[in-house]
Design a protein around this motif. Structure first.
Motif, short mmCIF file in Angstrom:
data_model
loop_
_atom_site.label_atom_id
_atom_site.label_comp_id
_atom_site.label_asym_id
_atom_site.label_seq_id
_atom_site.Cartn_x
_atom_site.Cartn_y
_atom_site.Cartn_z
N LYS A 151 0.80 -1.22 -0.03
CA LYS A 151 -0.06 0.11 -0.02
C LYS A 151 0.95 1.28 -0.11
O LYS A 151 0.66 2.31 -0.50
CB LYS A 151 -1.07 0.05 1.21
N ARG A 154 2.05 1.64 -3.52
CA ARG A 154 0.81 2.14 -4.33
C ARG A 154 0.94 3.86 -4.07
O ARG A 154 0.59 4.48 -4.75
CB ARG A 154 -0.27 1.63 -3.92
N GLU A 155 0.89 4.29 -2.81
CA GLU A 155 0.93 5.56 -2.28
C GLU A 155 2.09 6.62 -3.02
O GLU A 155 1.62 7.65 -3.65
CB GLU A 155 1.11 5.80 -0.80
N ASP A 176 -8.45 -3.38 1.06
CA ASP A 176 -7.64 -2.23 0.14
C ASP A 176 -6.87 -2.81 -0.78
O ASP A 176 -6.21 -1.98 -1.16
CB ASP A 176 -7.19 -1.27 1.27
#
Ligand code: PEP
Ligand code: MN
Length: 333
Positions: A151, A154-155, A176
């Protein structure tokens, strides 16, 4: 069974036909095409009087579907399905590159690979957090912590993330994750498939190690029959007698699937061959066969990868594959 309706606007007659079918205890899948509407009947259709339906004014034709898969069948849904993974589309005229390490090893590793594959043309980032390893003594993945690092990547890059789930117990941890992978070893974990059918998330369904195309489509049917129609299929090689490659890439599955189903089909040449130098030629071949995308393992330091280093490309090698594939796409599309 599929009922093709005449090109007409009598909504009332159409609704009463649908109600009548539902009263027989069947489900109806409606597919609206240009100028035609197709009703796909799901359930035990042996009680349905075909001649009676054929005699209706609004009906053009009625045909029984021989295949056991219904929702996944192209006869139910003649147009390609477009599966939207957080804004990145699979199917139709779209082509996507999923790239990243076999397993997430650290935040630094996955963020840096994500940046490099994005620069090279990847449109989604992969990384295993829960790893299905043959040996219980081998690295099993970082689990939920690995998902956290994905994640983060991804950020930083904006790339949607793809990761494998191994048990329905972890579905809430994958809430998520943009695209949930069901690996080859779980293709027939029917309880897992049913649970994934109840959520509204795209599923990447890999072909089992020794499964037929029909069995694979029946696994897609398990997910779809529970309501989740967002499925992307991934050919990743099957077990044969040939030991020179890790598996045998069954590329003829791609055009066969294009006939049989409306779902997008991608190819994983990394697990199919197990050898990094074979990934480039087989990626080219996969594109030429009509695949909707590729899933490729990329590692910044393959020699020290905790899993599948031998089949992993370096980011610069992945960049070459993307260039090749885009050229082939121009020719065939
Ligand atoms: C993977 O994608 O890392 C993986 C384990 O793949 P497969 O299920 O195809 O072996
Ligand atoms: Mn792997």
């Amino acid at each position: 069974m599929i009922i093709t309706l005449k090109n007409q606007k009598d909504i009332e007659q159409r609704e009463s036909l649908i109600d009548w079918i539902k009263d027989l205890g069947l489900d109806v899948h409606i597919s609206e095409g240009v100028g035609t509407t197709i009703l796909g009947l799901i359930g035990d259709t042996s009680k349905v009087d075909i001649d009676l339906i054929r005699s209706l004014d609004i009906v053009d034709s009625v045909n029984r579907i021989q295949e056991p898969f219904k929702n996944a069948n192209r006869k139910f849904h003649p147009a390609d399905s477009i599966i939207d993974v957080s804004g990145v589309k699979f199917g139709g005229d779209n082509f996507q590159f999923i790239a990243g390490p076999c397993s997430v090893e650290s935040e630094k590793q996955v963020v840096s690979i994500a940046e490099e594959v994005k620069k090279a043309g990847a449109t989604l980032l992969r990384g295993g957090a829960f790893k299905p390893r043959t040996s219980p003594y081998a690295f099993q993945g970082l689990g939920v912590e690995g998902l956290k690092y994905l994640k983060k990547a991804r950020e930083v890059t904006g790339l949607p993330i793809v990761s494998e789930i191994m048990s329905a117990d972890f579905i809430s941890d994958f809430e998520d994750v943009d695209l949930i992978q069901v690996g080859a070893r779980n293709m027939q974990n029917f309880e897992l498939l049913k649970e994934l059918g109840k959520i509204n998330k795209p599923i990447l369904l890999k072909r089992g190690l020794a499964n037929t195309i029909e069995e694979w489509l029946m696994s897609a049917e398990y997910i779809m029959s529970e309501g989740n129609e967002n499925i992307i299929l991934c050919e990743r090689g099957i077990r044969t007698f040939e030991p020179y490659t890790r598996n045998t890439l069954d590329l003829s599955a791609v055009p066969i699937l294009k006939e049989k189903t409306h779902l997008p089909v991608i190819v994983d040449p990394s697990h199919a061959t197990g050898i990094n130098r074979l990934v480039r030629p087989m990626s080219r071949a996969a594109v030429a066969s009509g695949a909707d995308g590729l899933l490729i393992e990329v590692h910044n330091d393959p020699q020290h990868a905790l899993c599948d280093g031998a089949q992993s490309l370096k980011p610069e090698q992945f960049a070459e594959v993307v260039v090749d594939c885009k050229k082939i796409l121009e020719v065939i599309r």
